[in-house]
Motif scaffolding. Sequence first.
Motif, PDB file in Angstrom:
ATOM      1  N   THR A 237     -24.562   2.454  28.790  1.00 54.24           N
ATOM      2  CA  THR A 237     -23.832   2.428  27.531  1.00 54.24           C
ATOM      3  C   THR A 237     -23.087   3.738  27.326  1.00 54.24           C
ATOM      4  O   THR A 237     -23.427   4.764  27.921  1.00 54.24           O
ATOM      5  CB  THR A 237     -24.793   2.116  26.351  1.00 54.24           C
ATOM      6  N   GLY A 238     -22.070   3.711  26.494  1.00 56.00           N
ATOM      7  CA  GLY A 238     -21.238   4.877  26.244  1.00 56.00           C
ATOM      8  C   GLY A 238     -19.903   4.426  25.683  1.00 56.00           C
ATOM      9  O   GLY A 238     -19.606   3.229  25.675  1.00 56.00           O
ATOM     10  N   ALA A 239     -19.107   5.379  25.258  1.00 55.77           N
ATOM     11  CA  ALA A 239     -17.836   5.052  24.619  1.00 55.77           C
ATOM     12  C   ALA A 239     -16.883   4.378  25.609  1.00 55.77           C
ATOM     13  O   ALA A 239     -17.020   4.562  26.821  1.00 55.77           O
ATOM     14  CB  ALA A 239     -17.209   6.327  24.068  1.00 55.77           C
ATOM     15  N   PRO A 240     -15.926   3.597  25.098  1.00 57.67           N
ATOM     16  CA  PRO A 240     -14.916   3.016  25.977  1.00 57.67           C
ATOM     17  C   PRO A 240     -14.187   4.125  26.745  1.00 57.67           C
ATOM     18  O   PRO A 240     -13.875   5.170  26.176  1.00 57.67           O
ATOM     19  CB  PRO A 240     -13.942   2.327  25.011  1.00 57.67           C
ATOM     20  N   GLY A 241     -13.995   3.923  28.032  1.00 54.23           N
ATOM     21  CA  GLY A 241     -13.270   4.899  28.842  1.00 54.23           C
ATOM     22  C   GLY A 241     -14.155   5.985  29.439  1.00 54.23           C
ATOM     23  O   GLY A 241     -13.672   6.835  30.193  1.00 54.23           O
ATOM     24  N   ALA A 242     -15.448   5.973  29.133  1.00 53.43           N
ATOM     25  CA  ALA A 242     -16.349   7.017  29.641  1.00 53.43           C
ATOM     26  C   ALA A 242     -16.560   6.894  31.149  1.00 53.43           C
ATOM     27  O   ALA A 242     -16.962   7.861  31.805  1.00 53.43           O
ATOM     28  CB  ALA A 242     -17.686   6.953  28.911  1.00 53.43           C
ATOM     29  N   GLY A 243     -16.305   5.696  31.670  1.00 53.51           N
ATOM     30  CA  GLY A 243     -16.475   5.485  33.111  1.00 53.51           C
ATOM     31  C   GLY A 243     -17.664   4.593  33.448  1.00 53.51           C
ATOM     32  O   GLY A 243     -18.131   4.595  34.587  1.00 53.51           O
ATOM     33  N   LYS A 244     -18.108   3.804  32.475  1.00 54.03           N
ATOM     34  CA  LYS A 244     -19.263   2.936  32.706  1.00 54.03           C
ATOM     35  C   LYS A 244     -19.005   1.927  33.820  1.00 54.03           C
ATOM     36  O   LYS A 244     -19.853   1.723  34.681  1.00 54.03           O
ATOM     37  CB  LYS A 244     -19.614   2.171  31.415  1.00 54.03           C
ATOM     38  N   SER A 245     -17.831   1.301  33.797  1.00 51.01           N
ATOM     39  CA  SER A 245     -17.541   0.281  34.817  1.00 51.01           C
ATOM     40  C   SER A 245     -17.441   0.910  36.198  1.00 51.01           C
ATOM     41  O   SER A 245     -17.930   0.351  37.184  1.00 51.01           O
ATOM     42  CB  SER A 245     -16.237  -0.453  34.491  1.00 51.01           C
ATOM     43  N   THR A 246     -16.823   2.075  36.266  1.00 50.82           N
ATOM     44  CA  THR A 246     -16.693   2.770  37.550  1.00 50.82           C
ATOM     45  C   THR A 246     -18.073   3.160  38.066  1.00 50.82           C
ATOM     46  O   THR A 246     -18.387   2.986  39.248  1.00 50.82           O
ATOM     47  CB  THR A 246     -15.799   4.015  37.388  1.00 50.82           C
ATOM     48  N   LEU A 247     -18.916   3.666  37.179  1.00 50.35           N
ATOM     49  CA  LEU A 247     -20.269   4.040  37.564  1.00 50.35           C
ATOM     50  C   LEU A 247     -21.069   2.799  37.971  1.00 50.35           C
ATOM     51  O   LEU A 247     -21.810   2.824  38.966  1.00 50.35           O
ATOM     52  CB  LEU A 247     -20.972   4.770  36.403  1.00 50.35           C
ATOM     53  N   THR A 248     -20.915   1.722  37.214  1.00 52.81           N
ATOM     54  CA  THR A 248     -21.616   0.480  37.540  1.00 52.81           C
ATOM     55  C   THR A 248     -21.247   0.035  38.949  1.00 52.81           C
ATOM     56  O   THR A 248     -22.112  -0.333  39.743  1.00 52.81           O
ATOM     57  CB  THR A 248     -21.255  -0.627  36.522  1.00 52.81           C
ATOM     58  N   SER A 249     -19.953   0.107  39.248  1.00 51.36           N
ATOM     59  CA  SER A 249     -19.475  -0.265  40.579  1.00 51.36           C
ATOM     60  C   SER A 249     -20.143   0.605  41.652  1.00 51.36           C
ATOM     61  O   SER A 249     -20.581   0.095  42.694  1.00 51.36           O
ATOM     62  CB  SER A 249     -17.957  -0.106  40.605  1.00 51.36           C
ATOM     63  N   GLY A 250     -20.269   1.898  41.360  1.00 49.81           N
ATOM     64  CA  GLY A 250     -20.928   2.807  42.296  1.00 49.81           C
ATOM     65  C   GLY A 250     -22.412   2.485  42.446  1.00 49.81           C
ATOM     66  O   GLY A 250     -22.971   2.567  43.550  1.00 49.81           O
ATOM     67  N   LEU A 251     -23.049   2.112  41.346  1.00 47.56           N
ATOM     68  CA  LEU A 251     -24.472   1.762  41.409  1.00 47.56           C
ATOM     69  C   LEU A 251     -24.667   0.482  42.217  1.00 47.56           C
ATOM     70  O   LEU A 251     -25.653   0.350  42.949  1.00 47.56           O
ATOM     71  CB  LEU A 251     -25.050   1.608  39.997  1.00 47.56           C
TER      72      LEU A 251
END
Length: 317
Positions: free
Chosen positions: A56-70
Amino acid sequence: MTSAASPDALLAAATAGDRRALARIVSLVEEGSAAGDELLATLHPTTGGAWTTGLTGAPGAGKSTLTSGLVTAVRAAGTEVAVVAVDPSSPFSGGAVLGDRIRMQQHAADHGVYIRSMASRGHLGGLAAATPRVVAVLDGVGFPEILVETVGVGQDEVDVATNADTTVVVVTPGWGDGVQVAKAGLLEIGDVFVVNKADRPAVGETVGDLERMLEMGGDLPWRPPVLAVVATTGEGVEAVWEAVQLHRRYLTTSGLLASRRTARILAAFEAAVRAGLRERTRRVMQDGDGEGVAAAVAAGTVDPWTAARRVLQRADG
Ligand SMILES: Nc1nc2c(ncn2[C@@H]2O[C@H](COP(=O)(O)OP(=O)(O)O)[C@@H](O)[C@H]2O)c(=O)[nH]1
Ligand SMILES: [Mg+2]
């Protein structure tokens, strides 16, 4: 084959790895349909095996990019993983910059990865009610790892905490970020903190801010780590996954996992009750004579409390 299949056939197919059957089940469950409820009841005994990690985190924080990396980190071990993205601006739902889309396409070609993005509308009772249902399906059909990406604004960060075994809070460098995290109630829910975009200035300050604030929480048995990450290059992503594994071991060996999961299941139950009541009330207001009663309240011919009681009595029936 899947469109006309019986619930049992659908479940058998989905459990055997048929992604179309799984998508159909998720849709039925997401919509809150009666067929979906039956599927959930059938799946319930086989749930509990998955580890759910919320981001979780603000929009644009990089959650999707991090999720992809995970996802890449999980797949390196050969483990199957499901992703639920409840961020409407998520690359998973197509609103991506090209680079993210290419990354997700790589995962999309991988049968060991199942990605489901949930629109912010169209759920009976809203996302808060729909998310744990979808997670239960993915758990029930046998995914050992589930990643849930949620925008950390408003009520959602509370949802991700009650929906996840491990909650990863993602922030970006910059002054005041630590304070924003505290204000949003994210300090309490984070098991792992990620300061993403560590290729930008002021990373150390944000990391330091967060660590100081977490220290004020006292001597807790689990001290959430604060990790600097560059999700776009993958730098630090493996350390995030390792931190999730450490937290998992902590919850499992301390016995806290059971109480956390009980709280989660009760939260899902309460959300479902609230969603059901809201839906019934909505039906009376729209299709019953709710509008007539509201008009009477507006005209002053009935007091609002009597009017409310009338509507609720109709919603009961
Ligand atoms: N400079 C930099 N940009 C990043 C990093 N991680 C993500 N981004 C970019 O930030 C933007 C938002 O990322 P996204 O993963 O969609 O964020 P979300 O809204 O939290 O899911 C995209 O343009 C990413 O490429 C990073 O570590 N460094
Ligand atoms: Mg996103």
